[in-house]
Design a protein around this motif. Structure first.
Motif, mmCIF file in Angstrom:
data_model
loop_
_atom_site.group_PDB
_atom_site.id
_atom_site.type_symbol
_atom_site.label_atom_id
_atom_site.label_comp_id
_atom_site.label_asym_id
_atom_site.label_seq_id
_atom_site.Cartn_x
_atom_site.Cartn_y
_atom_site.Cartn_z
ATOM 1 N N CYS A 29 62.112 152.177 132.177
ATOM 2 C CA CYS A 29 61.251 152.668 133.197
ATOM 3 C C CYS A 29 60.678 153.921 133.056
ATOM 4 O O CYS A 29 61.860 154.998 132.594
ATOM 5 C CB CYS A 29 61.895 152.400 134.508
ATOM 6 N N CYS A 72 62.611 156.105 136.399
ATOM 7 C CA CYS A 72 63.987 156.167 136.357
ATOM 8 C C CYS A 72 64.862 155.654 135.207
ATOM 9 O O CYS A 72 66.056 155.999 135.176
ATOM 10 C CB CYS A 72 64.493 155.520 137.872
ATOM 11 N N CYS A 125 59.061 148.162 137.674
ATOM 12 C CA CYS A 125 60.704 148.270 137.469
ATOM 13 C C CYS A 125 61.179 147.641 138.624
ATOM 14 O O CYS A 125 60.907 147.745 140.105
ATOM 15 C CB CYS A 125 60.788 149.720 137.635
ATOM 16 N N CYS A 128 63.111 150.675 140.754
ATOM 17 C CA CYS A 128 62.368 151.715 141.638
ATOM 18 C C CYS A 128 60.931 151.443 141.979
ATOM 19 O O CYS A 128 60.499 151.919 142.956
ATOM 20 C CB CYS A 128 62.623 153.228 140.915
HETATM 21 ZN ZN LIG Z 1 62.392 152.585 137.734
#
Ligand SMILES: [Zn+2]
Ligand SMILES: [Zn+2]
Length: 348
Positions: free
Chosen positions: A313, A316, A327, A330
């Motif tokens: 990602c 994150c 993702c 997140c």
């Molecule tokens: Zn993420």
């Protein structure tokens, strides 16, 4: 008969008392309705200010036609004529924009003093050109034309320049202010806030200012949201584009002779922070911060070798489940992640 005179006298006295007590109230409300009246020339022109002002303006233009240039030999007279015109018709925009530009170089202090008064005029409260011009004069050193190497007649005052550029932005109608208005405001804020003597100090101050504005707009922090509520209008439009340009320029700063130099540690760290927080999904080149697309092997702007990694990602860094578009941790949209190529080198 005597009685009638007495009554008449009493009525007159009563009227006089009423008039005397009403006068200050009326004067006050007149001041409210026409707050700039006090600034009008006090010469007895019987309310014909506008007519006389037009006449004087024509005479002024005629007088200017006979002058070669405005310099110390005639600046006093030009200024006096201008001030008389301002006294006759303080809301006439051209007096400030065209008129004052005549004396700006010969007497910049007087110029900004008349301009600052005009910015306060209630009549001109919607006028953005006058505060812009005020900011413009304050934003640079004004030198005596005949003595360019001497000290400036008026030194740049970036705090005041920023104040008046901001006023111009607030007054500008609509929500799409002219780009040069925004640029001038940002530049003055950066010059006002820059500290130290490092060559990259202006780049750092500009990036800090824009990043601060971005954080105010995107914050979940209560104190910053309160700041946002207080300002009714977005003054800095296209903020992300300006931030992107600011990090690109900060990555390759130039000195006053247009020579490139390396940005300092603090600036490099701030660039990385902005990239990580604002442009995490944009895949910006490690070297020059220009956007790259997923398949590029080299940056099309600076030629730096690029390496993308897939499967993590961009926000994150979580390992992505196969085939997802967002993702799973997140919720950020999946975008290619650029990392420094192991043997990053410039293409010849
Ligand atoms: Zn993420
Ligand atoms: Zn590049």
């Amino acid at each position: 008969m005597k009685k009638e005179i007495l009554i008449q006298f009493c009525v007159m006295m009563a009227a006089l008392i009423v008039a005397a007590s009403l006068a200050p109230v009326l004067q006050k409300s007149q001041r409210y309705l026409n707050p700039d009246k006090e600034r009008l020339l006090t010469a007895p022109v019987g309310g014909m200010h506008k007519v006389i002002s037009d006449w004087e303006w024509m005479r002024f233009i005629n007088y200017l036609g006979k002058l070669q240039t405005v310099d110390e030999s005639n600046v006093k007279e030009v200024t006096e004529r201008l001030e008389r015109l301002v006294g006759l018709d303080p809301k006439y925009e051209r007096l400030y924009l065209d008129g004052l530009s005549l004396i700006q170089h010969a007497d910049p202090k007087k110029t900004v003093s008349i301009l600052e008064d005009a910015c306060k005029l209630d009549y001109l409260r919607d006028n953005w050109k006058i505060p812009f011009y005020t900011g413009f004069v304050y934003s640079r050193d004004t030198y005596d034309i005949k003595n360019q190497n001497g000290p400036p007649l008026l030194a740049a005052d970036h705090k005041k320049a920023a104040k008046y550029f901001k006023m111009a932005l607030e007054r500008y109608p609509g929500n799409e202010p002219l780009n040069y208005l925004v640029n001038n405001y940002v530049r003055s804020m950066a010059k006002m806030e820059m500290v130290g003597t490092a060559p990259d100090r202006e780049y750092l101050a500009r990036l800090r200012f824009l990043y601060r504005e971005w954080r105010i707009l995107h914050s979940k922090d209560k104190a910053l949201i309160d700041v946002k509520r207080q300002s009714s209008k977005v003054l800095i439009t296209n903020l992300e584009e300006r931030l992107l340009k600011a990090i690109q320029e900060a990555r390759n700063p130039v000195d006053i002779y247009d020579h490139r130099f390396e940005p300092g540690k603090e600036l490099r760290e701030l660039i990385e922070q902005v990239k990580k927080e604002v442009f995490f999904d944009r895949a910006l080149c490690i070297n020059c911060c220009y956007p790259a697309s997923g398949g590029d092997k080299y940056c099309t702007h600076c030629g730096t070798q690029l390496e993308f990694i897939h499967g993590i990602c961009c926000k994150c860094n979580a390992k992505l489940n196969p085939g997802v578009s967002y993702c799973q941790d997140c919720g950020t949209k999946v975008a290619p992640v650029l990392i420094a190529a192991p043997k990053a080198k410039k293409k010849k």
